[in-house]
Design an enzyme around this catalytic site. Structure first.
Site, PDB file in Angstrom:
ATOM      1  N   ARG A   4       0.841  -1.195   0.000  1.00 33.18           N
ATOM      2  CA  ARG A   4       0.000   0.000   0.000  1.00 33.18           C
ATOM      3  C   ARG A   4       0.880   1.251   0.000  1.00 33.18           C
ATOM      4  NH1 ARG A   4      -1.730   0.790   4.343  1.00 33.18           N
ATOM      5  NH2 ARG A   4      -1.087  -1.045   5.508  1.00 33.18           N
ATOM      6  N   TYR A  47      -1.516  -3.948  -6.504  1.00 33.42           N
ATOM      7  CA  TYR A  47      -1.296  -4.554  -5.177  1.00 33.42           C
ATOM      8  C   TYR A  47      -2.584  -4.595  -4.340  1.00 33.42           C
ATOM      9  CZ  TYR A  47      -0.142  -5.262  -0.365  1.00 33.42           C
ATOM     10  OH  TYR A  47      -0.149  -5.759   0.917  1.00 33.42           O
ATOM     11  N   LYS A  61      -9.641  -2.827   1.900  1.00 34.53           N
ATOM     12  CA  LYS A  61      -9.391  -1.657   2.723  1.00 34.53           C
ATOM     13  C   LYS A  61     -10.211  -0.455   2.252  1.00 34.53           C
ATOM     14  CE  LYS A  61      -6.920  -3.849   5.566  1.00 34.53           C
ATOM     15  NZ  LYS A  61      -5.592  -4.321   5.393  1.00 34.53           N
ATOM     16  N   HIS A 109     -10.278  -2.563  11.717  1.00 32.99           N
ATOM     17  CA  HIS A 109      -9.164  -3.383  11.222  1.00 32.99           C
ATOM     18  C   HIS A 109      -8.846  -4.448  12.291  1.00 32.99           C
ATOM     19  CE1 HIS A 109      -4.718  -3.366   9.612  1.00 32.99           C
ATOM     20  NE2 HIS A 109      -5.437  -4.282   9.012  1.00 32.99           N
ATOM     21  N   SER A 152      -1.029  -3.374  10.442  1.00 30.62           N
ATOM     22  CA  SER A 152      -0.648  -4.269   9.350  1.00 30.62           C
ATOM     23  C   SER A 152       0.645  -5.015   9.699  1.00 30.62           C
ATOM     24  CB  SER A 152      -0.435  -3.463   8.076  1.00 30.62           C
ATOM     25  OG  SER A 152      -1.631  -2.768   7.768  1.00 30.62           O
ATOM     26  N   CYS A 210       1.205  -7.149  12.046  1.00 27.38           N
ATOM     27  CA  CYS A 210       1.476  -7.213  13.482  1.00 27.38           C
ATOM     28  C   CYS A 210       0.757  -8.375  14.162  1.00 27.38           C
ATOM     29  CB  CYS A 210       1.117  -5.892  14.152  1.00 27.38           C
ATOM     30  SG  CYS A 210       2.212  -4.543  13.672  1.00 27.38           S
ATOM     31  N   ASP A 213      -8.786  -9.940   9.351  1.00 24.54           N
ATOM     32  CA  ASP A 213      -8.333  -8.586   9.008  1.00 24.54           C
ATOM     33  C   ASP A 213      -9.380  -7.496   9.251  1.00 24.54           C
ATOM     34  OD1 ASP A 213      -6.038  -7.111   7.912  1.00 24.54           O
ATOM     35  OD2 ASP A 213      -7.312  -6.653   6.203  1.00 24.54           O
ATOM     36  N   ARG A 232       2.533 -12.143  -0.249  1.00 21.83           N
ATOM     37  CA  ARG A 232       1.217 -12.479   0.312  1.00 21.83           C
ATOM     38  C   ARG A 232       0.659 -13.753  -0.300  1.00 21.83           C
ATOM     39  NH1 ARG A 232      -1.288  -8.846   4.310  1.00 21.83           N
ATOM     40  NH2 ARG A 232       0.303  -7.246   4.527  1.00 21.83           N
TER      41      ARG A 232
END
Ligand code: GTP
Ligand code: SPV
Ligand code: MN
Length: 615
Positions: free
Chosen positions: A93, A221, A230, A250, A272, A274, A301, A389
């Site tokens: 991002r 992406y 998002k 989130h 993100s 974490c 998420d 990912r």
């Protein structure tokens, strides 16, 4: 004119003929008009309405294999698994190119980059002009959340990227059922996406919350291009949630089943990269497993929470798949994720082994080709991109819960905040009440990660892990959170955790992963009134005897650090939090500032000896 995919019924481009399937046409005027308008602007060679069928994805995958967009991985070890190598300049991002365009700048707040909506539309439309010449335009109707849930919301993404179509098919309920719901409801979020020329100088991810519209160009992406995730479920979603009285967060959602068979659902917000995916599917330590503890995954998420008639918060996962961080995922750290990605998975920017298996740092074995397709050379850095990912259906997860399909969602017992805090912040503490919990969330800090472009490991404030995703002014957002504390509500308790505390040697003090269940058990027992705690100015901490540490090999000094409250350090932290909150000026709710002052005063009045709870 290209006919596109050779799919069952591709609709050749012609403004007059571009329409949703006939049987649904009546209510779909707005959608059809918008598709016409976009086609006139972007000038694709063909238009394809996605139905989400098997035949459709098979044809699309074959086309992407033929043109090199997807590379087939070892079919013996990884059936129907694919590697996608993105443009090397398009791997995360990009927050500085992500805008929230409200008519009044103050409504976007200092937490967002802003541009006047009319100016942004003009600038973006100029970039979209003719950008799909020679390409097929895909129209993707999708539903965020179970298709029959009143909490779910629909959107339509228009894109020229077949890779986006394949990912959206995994990440959302995509195709005919979503189109049918849009027909019933008449409203949907409009997302226009093109990979453009992938030039970072012509890359923008722009939100118009009042218009329920997203325009994204120049990136393929995940977070920039899979617009349901998002852009819709968090930025537009949080804006709608504020207006309508719910929360778009989130957060992962996990169910913890104790040996008595009771399940408690926990929603946890970590920034993100974490630890959300990992916590959402953790495997209990051996002793817990033997005793009968089980973990149920609802989401990894995003969480949409709404007050139920009983006053509790009921949550759904608006997504249908995981777009998870590959590096660090292994049989040791996350065996459930490893099982989940063993088939029917798209891997983006991972390395490959000699026998064509996907590979990343943390796995055994050796890479021969790096994420850019070069022979692996350690001098070029990690073999897999740190933000490599996997995209995979959530249903493939061994701990997947059937309640993820429940129309009313699951009731949340506890909300957990956390981030990467190498120092100061203890393993776990509980907020004394809702307002204190909102302060704890608003004060969250974490080190930046590879999930966003820019420096990694820099400490920044990331309230509720929503810094990159809150679609409006954080001051109003904090007020919205505080507003849930009202008569008739049965609110969850709020906690803060830190799996990332480091020792003097720079190593993590807490083993993390499966052992995090030890902390979740205490959290649940606090919610049911079964566990003890010690009051400190920063909140309630477990005494060491309140946590089940059996079978853990931790030395006394590490434990003492994990449970310590350093009053001096916290006084400085509260001062920094106060300064941070002041940045929201008039929009900051006074109640939050009072809460910060209450904690600061409590810290001032105590001394280190009085609040040390270790031992
Ligand atoms: P996004 O998908 O970006 O929102 O990330 P996420 O919050 O789902 O993070 P994820 O679970 O994918 O974890 C990111 C990284 O943190 C991985 O490399 C994990 O191995 C690592 N990690 C996750 N949980 C723990 C933990 O408890 N302790 C430690 N030390 N590392 C962890
Ligand atoms: C994150 O960065 O928080 C992610 C990946 O979950 S993305 O979808 O790209 O936002
Ligand atoms: Mn995320």
């Amino acid at each position: 004119m290209r006919m596109g995919l050779g799919l069952p019924s591709p609709v050749p481009f012609s403004v007059a003929r571009v329409r949703a399937p006939k049987d649904m046409a009546s209510q779909l005027t707005a959608l059809n008009d918008w598709v016409d308008e976009v086609a006139r602007l972007t000038q694709p060679d063909a238009i394809h309405w996605c139905d989400g069928s098997e035949a459709e994805i098979r044809a699309l995958t074959a086309q992407m294999e033929a043109d090199g967009t997807l590379i087939r991985l070892n079919p013996e070890t990884h059936p129907n698994c694919w590697l996608h190598r993105s443009n090397p300049g398009d791997v995360a991002r990009v927050e500085k190119l992500t805008l929230v365009c409200t008519p009044n700048r103050e409504d976007a707040g200092p937490n967002n980059h802003w541009e006047d909506p009319a100016a942004a539309h003009a600038r973006l439309d100029a970039l979209f002009e003719g950008c799909m010449k020679g390409r097929t335009m895909y129209v993707i109707p999708y539903c965020m959340g179970p298709i029959d849930s009143p909490i779910s919301r629909c959107g339509v993404e228009i894109t020229d990227s077949p890779y986006v179509v394949a990912n959206m098919r995994i990440m959302t309920r995509m195709g005919t059922p979503a189109l049918a719901r849009i027909e019933r409801e008449g409203t949907f979020v409009k997302g226009l996406h093109s990979t453009g020329d992938l030039d970072p100088d012509r890359r923008w991810i722009v939100h118009f919350p009042e218009e329920l519209t997203i325009k994204s160009i120049g990136s393929g992406y995940g977070g920039n291009a899979l617009l349901g995730k998002k852009c819709h479920a968090l930025r537009i979603g949080s804006f709608q949630a504020k207006r309508e009285g719910w929360l778009a967060e989130h957060m992962l959602i996990v169910g913890i089943e104790n040996p008595q068979g009771e399940v408690h659902y926990i929603a946890a917000a970590f920034p993100s990269a974490c630890g959300k995916t990992n916590l959402a599917m953790l495997i209990p330590p051996e002793g817990y497993r033997k005793a009968g503890w089980k973990v149920w995954t609802i989401g990894d998420d995003i969480c949409w929470m709404t007050p139920g008639e009983d006053g509790r918060l009921w949550a759904i996962n608006p997504e249908a798949g995981f777009f998870g961080v590959a590096p660090g995922t292994s049989e040791h750290t996350n065996p459930n994720a490893m099982a989940t990605v063993s088939r029917d998975t798209i891997f983006t920017n991972v390395a490959v082994t000699a026998d064509n298996q996907p590979w990343w740092e943390g796995l055994p074995g050796e890479p021969v080709t790096d994420w850019q397709g070069r022979p692996y050379d350690p001098a070029n850095g990690p073999a897999a991109h740190p933000n490599a990912r996997f995209t995979v259906s959530a249903r493939q997860c061994p701990t997947w819960s059937e309640h993820a399909e429940a129309a009313r969602g699951v009731p949340i017992s506890a909300i957990v905040f956390g981030g990467r805090r190498p120092s100061l912040v203890p393993l776990v503490f509980e907020a004394r009440d809702w307002a204190h919990g909102v302060l704890v969330g608003a004060a969250m800090g974490s080190e930046t990660t590879a999930a966003a472009a820019g420096a990694v490991g820099v400490m920044r404030r990331d309230p509720m892990a929503m810094k990159p995703f809150c679609g409006y002014n954080y001051g109003d957002y904090f007020a919205h959170w505080l507003s849930f504390d009202r008569a008739g509500m049965q609110l969850p308790k709020i906690f803060h955790v830190n799996w990332f505390r480091k020792g003097a040697d720079g190593k993590f003090l807490w083993p993390g992963f499966g052992d995090n269940l030890r902390v979740l058990e205490w959290i649940i027992d606090r919610c049911t009134g079964k566990a003890g705690a010690e009051e400190t100015p920063i909140g309630l901490l477990p005494r060491m005897e309140d946590l089940d540490l059996a079978g853990l090999d931790l030395d006394a000094a590490a434990l003492a650090t994990l449970f310590e409250v350093d009053a001096d350090g916290w006084r400085g932290e509260l001062e920094a939090i106060g300064e941070y909150l002041d940045g929201y000026g008039e929009r900051l709710p006074q109640r939050l500032r009072e809460e910060q002052q209450r904690v600061a005063t409590a810290l001032g009045a105590s001394n280190e000896a009085a609040i040390a709870v270790a031992g």
